[in-house]
Design a protein around this motif. Structure first.
Motif, PDB file in Angstrom:
ATOM      1  N   UNK A 149      29.838   3.073  22.666  1.00 35.93           N
ATOM      2  CA  UNK A 149      28.700   2.717  23.354  1.00 35.93           C
ATOM      3  C   UNK A 149      29.117   3.241  24.927  1.00 35.93           C
ATOM      4  N   UNK A 150      28.087   4.050  25.602  1.00 34.37           N
ATOM      5  CA  UNK A 150      28.142   4.791  26.782  1.00 34.37           C
ATOM      6  C   UNK A 150      27.059   4.318  27.635  1.00 34.37           C
ATOM      7  N   UNK A 151      27.343   3.312  28.640  1.00 35.39           N
ATOM      8  CA  UNK A 151      26.484   2.800  29.521  1.00 35.39           C
ATOM      9  C   UNK A 151      26.364   3.458  30.850  1.00 35.39           C
ATOM     10  N   UNK A 152      25.148   4.128  31.106  1.00 35.43           N
ATOM     11  CA  UNK A 152      24.982   4.878  32.031  1.00 35.43           C
ATOM     12  C   UNK A 152      23.903   4.281  33.188  1.00 35.43           C
ATOM     13  N   UNK A 153      24.541   3.966  34.355  1.00 33.34           N
ATOM     14  CA  UNK A 153      23.559   3.410  35.520  1.00 33.34           C
ATOM     15  C   UNK A 153      22.890   1.983  34.939  1.00 33.34           C
ATOM     16  N   UNK A 154      23.992   1.309  34.336  1.00 33.19           N
ATOM     17  CA  UNK A 154      23.266   0.055  33.770  1.00 33.19           C
ATOM     18  C   UNK A 154      24.515  -0.916  34.349  1.00 33.19           C
ATOM     19  N   UNK A 155      23.823  -1.940  35.175  1.00 36.47           N
ATOM     20  CA  UNK A 155      24.840  -2.898  35.722  1.00 36.47           C
ATOM     21  C   UNK A 155      25.389  -3.788  34.781  1.00 36.47           C
ATOM     22  N   UNK A 195      22.181   0.490  13.481  1.00 33.83           N
ATOM     23  CA  UNK A 195      23.392   1.060  12.471  1.00 33.83           C
ATOM     24  C   UNK A 195      24.127   2.362  13.092  1.00 33.83           C
ATOM     25  N   UNK A 196      23.718   2.721  14.366  1.00 32.49           N
ATOM     26  CA  UNK A 196      24.215   3.889  14.951  1.00 32.49           C
ATOM     27  C   UNK A 196      25.446   3.747  15.274  1.00 32.49           C
ATOM     28  N   UNK A 197      26.393   4.796  15.133  1.00 31.69           N
ATOM     29  CA  UNK A 197      27.924   4.976  15.204  1.00 31.69           C
ATOM     30  C   UNK A 197      28.257   5.093  16.799  1.00 31.69           C
ATOM     31  N   UNK A 198      27.124   6.174  17.479  1.00 33.36           N
ATOM     32  CA  UNK A 198      27.496   6.389  18.857  1.00 33.36           C
ATOM     33  C   UNK A 198      26.065   6.020  19.489  1.00 33.36           C
ATOM     34  N   UNK A 199      26.147   5.394  20.495  1.00 33.08           N
ATOM     35  CA  UNK A 199      25.003   5.171  21.506  1.00 33.08           C
ATOM     36  C   UNK A 199      25.082   5.541  22.938  1.00 33.08           C
ATOM     37  N   UNK A 201      23.165  13.764  22.146  1.00 26.78           N
ATOM     38  CA  UNK A 201      22.877  15.069  21.191  1.00 26.78           C
ATOM     39  C   UNK A 201      24.297  15.797  21.171  1.00 26.78           C
ATOM     40  N   UNK A 202      24.878  15.830  22.170  1.00 29.12           N
ATOM     41  CA  UNK A 202      26.128  16.596  22.343  1.00 29.12           C
ATOM     42  C   UNK A 202      27.167  15.642  21.198  1.00 29.12           C
ATOM     43  N   UNK A 203      26.979  14.301  21.322  1.00 30.09           N
ATOM     44  CA  UNK A 203      28.084  13.546  20.512  1.00 30.09           C
ATOM     45  C   UNK A 203      27.520  13.237  19.108  1.00 30.09           C
ATOM     46  N   UNK A 204      26.166  13.462  18.832  1.00 29.64           N
ATOM     47  CA  UNK A 204      25.577  13.164  17.580  1.00 29.64           C
ATOM     48  C   UNK A 204      25.382  11.708  17.463  1.00 29.64           C
ATOM     49  N   UNK A 205      25.187  11.226  18.777  1.00 28.33           N
ATOM     50  CA  UNK A 205      24.610   9.725  18.985  1.00 28.33           C
ATOM     51  C   UNK A 205      23.072   9.594  19.270  1.00 28.33           C
ATOM     52  N   UNK A 206      22.616   8.246  19.446  1.00 26.98           N
ATOM     53  CA  UNK A 206      21.323   8.126  19.638  1.00 26.98           C
ATOM     54  C   UNK A 206      20.981   7.331  21.008  1.00 26.98           C
ATOM     55  N   UNK A 207      19.928   7.559  21.655  1.00 29.22           N
ATOM     56  CA  UNK A 207      19.685   7.039  22.946  1.00 29.22           C
ATOM     57  C   UNK A 207      19.187   5.640  22.949  1.00 29.22           C
ATOM     58  N   UNK A 223       1.058  -1.275   0.016  1.00 21.99           N
ATOM     59  CA  UNK A 223       0.020   0.156  -0.117  1.00 21.99           C
ATOM     60  C   UNK A 223       0.959   1.160   0.062  1.00 21.99           C
ATOM     61  N   UNK A 224       1.838   1.306   0.986  1.00 25.78           N
ATOM     62  CA  UNK A 224       2.622   2.528   0.878  1.00 25.78           C
ATOM     63  C   UNK A 224       3.864   2.446   1.670  1.00 25.78           C
ATOM     64  N   UNK A 225       4.777   3.261   2.071  1.00 32.51           N
ATOM     65  CA  UNK A 225       5.914   3.192   2.858  1.00 32.51           C
ATOM     66  C   UNK A 225       5.720   4.279   3.751  1.00 32.51           C
ATOM     67  N   UNK A 226       5.798   3.829   5.028  1.00 33.40           N
ATOM     68  CA  UNK A 226       5.971   4.923   6.260  1.00 33.40           C
ATOM     69  C   UNK A 226       7.121   5.097   6.690  1.00 33.40           C
ATOM     70  N   UNK A 227       7.553   6.435   6.574  1.00 25.82           N
ATOM     71  CA  UNK A 227       9.009   6.707   6.707  1.00 25.82           C
ATOM     72  C   UNK A 227       9.356   6.594   8.234  1.00 25.82           C
ATOM     73  N   UNK A 228      10.536   6.344   8.685  1.00 23.80           N
ATOM     74  CA  UNK A 228      10.675   6.053  10.118  1.00 23.80           C
ATOM     75  C   UNK A 228      10.300   7.372  10.785  1.00 23.80           C
ATOM     76  N   UNK A 229       9.430   7.386  11.797  1.00 21.77           N
ATOM     77  CA  UNK A 229       9.052   8.520  12.566  1.00 21.77           C
ATOM     78  C   UNK A 229      10.237   9.334  13.269  1.00 21.77           C
ATOM     79  N   UNK A 230      10.871   8.333  13.874  1.00 24.79           N
ATOM     80  CA  UNK A 230      12.107   8.776  14.690  1.00 24.79           C
ATOM     81  C   UNK A 230      13.454   8.103  14.128  1.00 24.79           C
ATOM     82  N   UNK A 231      13.816   8.823  13.332  1.00 26.67           N
ATOM     83  CA  UNK A 231      15.308   8.304  12.933  1.00 26.67           C
ATOM     84  C   UNK A 231      16.104   8.007  13.959  1.00 26.67           C
ATOM     85  N   UNK A 232      15.926   8.672  15.100  1.00 26.80           N
ATOM     86  CA  UNK A 232      16.871   8.491  16.184  1.00 26.80           C
ATOM     87  C   UNK A 232      16.916   7.063  16.851  1.00 26.80           C
TER      88      UNK A 232
END
Ligand SMILES: Cc1cc2nc3c(=O)[nH]c(=O)nc-3n(C[C@H](O)[C@H](O)[C@H](O)COP(=O)(O)OP(=O)(O)OC[C@H]3O[C@@H](n4cnc5c(N)ncnc54)[C@H](O)[C@@H]3O)c2cc1C
Ligand SMILES: Cc1cc2nc3c(=O)[nH]c(=O)nc-3n(C[C@H](O)[C@H](O)[C@H](O)COP(=O)(O)OP(=O)(O)OC[C@H]3O[C@@H](n4cnc5c(N)ncnc54)[C@H](O)[C@@H]3O)c2cc1C
Lengths: 266, 346
Positions: B279-285, B218-222, B243-249, B204-213
């Motif tokens: 990869x930056x893990x914050x408050x993750x055991x 494929x993310x380079x920085x997480x 955002x400061x690093x241009x990464x995603x959450x 029917x149609x393509x639905x673009x990614x609502x939240x590219x983030x």
């Protein structure tokens, strides 16, 4: 929607899994087994349809006798019946042999509108079984489904891919594999627990063997599987972690950012 | 569908099933050509690229510039857009006719749909998501290596008795094949007879990614947050660092289950398996299920107030401390660095 079949795999939990040296098959003894978490989403979607359209939900699993546990768990969540497909001859099956067995069982159950599979299993994790069942039954498929709307005898389906989602329109019978985004699986209810584990619980479970399904033992199991495990090793990364020392958060942050910048990470 | 005994000597050549994305050759196709040529050299066989589509002959011809021996272009109107049944049948017929020894795909959405079906139709073995492909020098068999059990195990599989030997390869592990002005191969166009169309599954149609983030894979920085954030608003700080690093959450399952963030952000065995540079893990055991989703990160940084948290055993750099102090300090340091960079700009 008449009948919905959900394929559920029992998988080992914890990281204690190993592989049998001689045969290259998994050691599963003394390890706690659980319902493949991805299959809960498949089951939930079937139950949502059941609630709306009064469909019958049958859960099936191929596995050792204790795999009956995942069928009971599924019944306690709301499934109507469970089918355990069990035969010595099935052990060591690759995805194709597994799919042949599951397809034979689905054929026997017959009269289905939708077959659901999970996105993948957390142990083997090939995500091959769903599409292979569809091929063997000559059915269309949609994998990685993240939304389903039923409109009369048509299904509107949203499929997730790397570069966005696709809206598709399909008819039944069809095989669908679900993503984790599609829903939040429900917990068992008291009524369900009674249904599954109560006096008549076992009446809801049937057991099929290779013979019941007319399966040639040479086409399944280790011998009938085209794919064999050749070699394996544990991949524990032997990393040397460097702890950043310093007095205050500010000092540590500054040391870390300098290191990352030297290494070209930022 | 079981075939009577397969004569494996009848099968030769290495096939790469290529993909066009909006008419352009997809990067993973070029990576596959590189791998395919290496395998074909070891076997002394040809490397052949197969493309399925319609009206793309010019683009398809460009594949010859990557040192392949032949391009087989399966062309049919029905195949203009991807459809599972049609593509499967078109490739199936050609494999049955030409008998390749090895058939390779990129581990893409398309391959996830058609490679397993093809293997079932051909009654042969498939290993998906390989990280390495090689030839066993003793008997010329394809060795297909991949991660299993959520990253805990490296497995190599073979397909000793059935043909073709099939595999899908994870993108961006191998380099692309080199471009060459000189060509020696040719394009052969295959016009298949009317194929079964996937008439039951209509696009029917393509639905673009609502939240590219949230394209974690494929993310380079997480930058990921866990239960250690203590409250949902903690993700504001995580997003600020990202955002400061241009990464995603990203997030641990505990944070997702607490309802602090959408499940699309979950990293790990039952979330997304990620392979960023940072990869930056914050408050993750660092539970096993989380670890197994991040093993392939080039550099793992852990921030945790518990010096004995398991995450510190698998990280490259660790900071023991309260994330609510460390993260703002990191953001400040990064901003300073970037400021300096701009200041030095002539
Ligand atoms: C480390 C390792 C590597 C392997 N590599 C390969 C390989 O390269 N090629 C190959 O062909 N096989 C391989 N196998 C074997 C494969 O895992 C088994 O055949 C397994 O029984 C089914 O595949 P899966 O776990 O990958 O399931 P998936 O295909 O990931 O499962 C998808 C869905 O299919 C359904 N399903 C799967 N199994 C069952 C079941 N037993 N009962 C009911 N429903 C089920 C579930 O809905 C599940 O969510 C490997 C196994 C291991 C442990
Ligand atoms: C079948 C199954 C599948 C699973 N799949 C996944 C998965 O895919 N992904 C996943 O992540 N989990 C998964 N889990 C859950 C996993 O086992 C853990 O429960 C989960 O990862 C824990 O999340 P966490 O690290 O955020 O929380 P916790 O384990 O509670 O850790 C919180 C950490 O934060 C630290 N902390 C607290 N306050 C601060 C502060 N102010 N500053 C710094 N540090 C602080 C603590 O020291 C602690 O180490 C799965 C579990 C099961 C059973």
């Amino acid at each position: 929607m008449r009948r919905i079949i959900v394929c559920i795999k029992q998988v080992p939990e914890t990281d204690k899994i190993g592989i049998k040296q001689e045969k290259g098959t998994l050691i599963r003894e003394n390890i706690e087994n659980i319902m493949n978490p991805y299959d809960k989403n498949a089951l939930e979607e079937a139950l949502i349809i059941k609630d709306k359209f009064d469909a019958e939900v049958i859960v099936i699993t191929m596995g050792p006798p204790q795999a009956v546990d995942v069928l009971k768990e599924a019944i306690s969540m709301g499934a109507d019946e469970g089918v355990l497909i069990n035969d010595e001859a099935f052990s060591g099956s690759d995805t194709l042999a597994t799919s042949k067995v599951l397809a034979a069982a689905i054929n026997k159950i017959a009269d289905y509108s939708i077959i659901f599979c999970g996105q993948k299993a957390i142990d083997g994790g090939t995500a091959q079984v769903g599409p292979q069942i569809a091929e063997l039954l000559n059915l269309p498929q949609v994998t990685n489904v993240k939304d389903i709307k039923i409109k009369g005898n048509k299904l509107e389906i949203v499929k997730a891919t790397e570069d966005g989602a696709y809206l598709l329109e399909t008819e039944t019978p069809i095989l669908l594999t679900t993503t984790t985004e599609i829903n939040n699986p429900r917990s068992p209810t008291m009524m369900g627990i009674n249904k599954a584990y109560g006096e008549n619980g076992n009446k809801r479970i049937s057991i099929l063997s290779g013979k019941d399904l007319n399966i040639n033992p040479k086409e399944v199991g280790l011998e009938g599987s085209p794919t064999n495990i050749y070699d394996f090793c544990m991949s524990k990364k032997s990393k040397t972690s460097e702890m950043i020392e310093g007095n205050k958060a500010k000092e540590k942050a500054s040391i870390l950012i300098n290191k990352l910048s030297e290494l070209n990470y930022i | 569908m079981k075939k009577s005994k397969v004569d494996i000597k009848e099968y030769s050549d290495v096939w790469v099933i290529g993909e066009l994305i909006d008419g352009n050759i997809s990067p993973v196709t070029l990576q596959l050509i590189n791998v395919g040529k290496k395998l074909a050299n070891k076997l002394n066989k040809n490397t052949i690229v197969v493309i399925v589509g319609y009206g793309e002959k010019d683009r398809v011809t460009k594949l010859l510039n990557y040192g392949v021996d032949k391009v087989l272009y399966i062309e049919h109107k029905i195949l203009r857009n991807f459809n599972v049944m049609g593509y499967t049948e078109a490739i199936y017929k050609l494999i049955e006719e030409r008998k390749p020894e090895i058939v390779l795909f990129g581990a893409t959405s398309m391959a996830r749909d058609i490679a397993p079906r093809l293997a079932a139709k051909l009654d042969t073995g498939l290993t998906s998501d390989c990280i390495k492909l090689d030839i066993d020098e003793r008997d010329g068999k394809l060795l297909r290596t991949k991660q299993g059990l959520g990253g805990n195990l490296i497995t190599t599989t073979i397909c000793p008795r059935n043909r073709p030997q099939m595999s899908t390869l994870i993108p961006n592990i191998y380099r692309p094949a080199n471009y060459n002005e000189k060509i020696f191969g040719q394009v052969e166009i295959i016009n298949p007879e009317i194929l079964c169309e996937d008439y039951k599954v209509k696009f029917i149609k393509k639905i673009p990614l609502e939240d590219k983030k949230v394209n974690l894979a494929d993310a380079k920085i997480i930058v990921s947050g866990g239960r250690g954030l203590g409250e949902p608003s903690g993700f504001k700080l995580i997003r600020q660092l990202a955002d400061t690093l241009g990464g995603i959450v990203g997030a641990s399952r505990a944070a997702v289950e607490a309802g602090w963030i959408d499940s699309r952000h979950q990293v790990g065995k039952t979330g997304t398996i990620v392979r960023p540079d940072l990869y930056i893990a914050c408050g993750i055991s660092g539970a096993f299920q989380h670890q197994s989703g991040i093993y392939d990160s080039k550099c793992i940084i852990a921030i945790n107030k518990d010096p004995y948290a398991p995450i510190f055993k698998i990280c490259d750099f660790g900071i023991v401390g309260d994330l609510y102090e460390v993260i703002p300090a990191l953001i400040e340091e990064i901003n300073k660095k970037q400021q300096r960079y701009f200041d030095n700009f002539p």
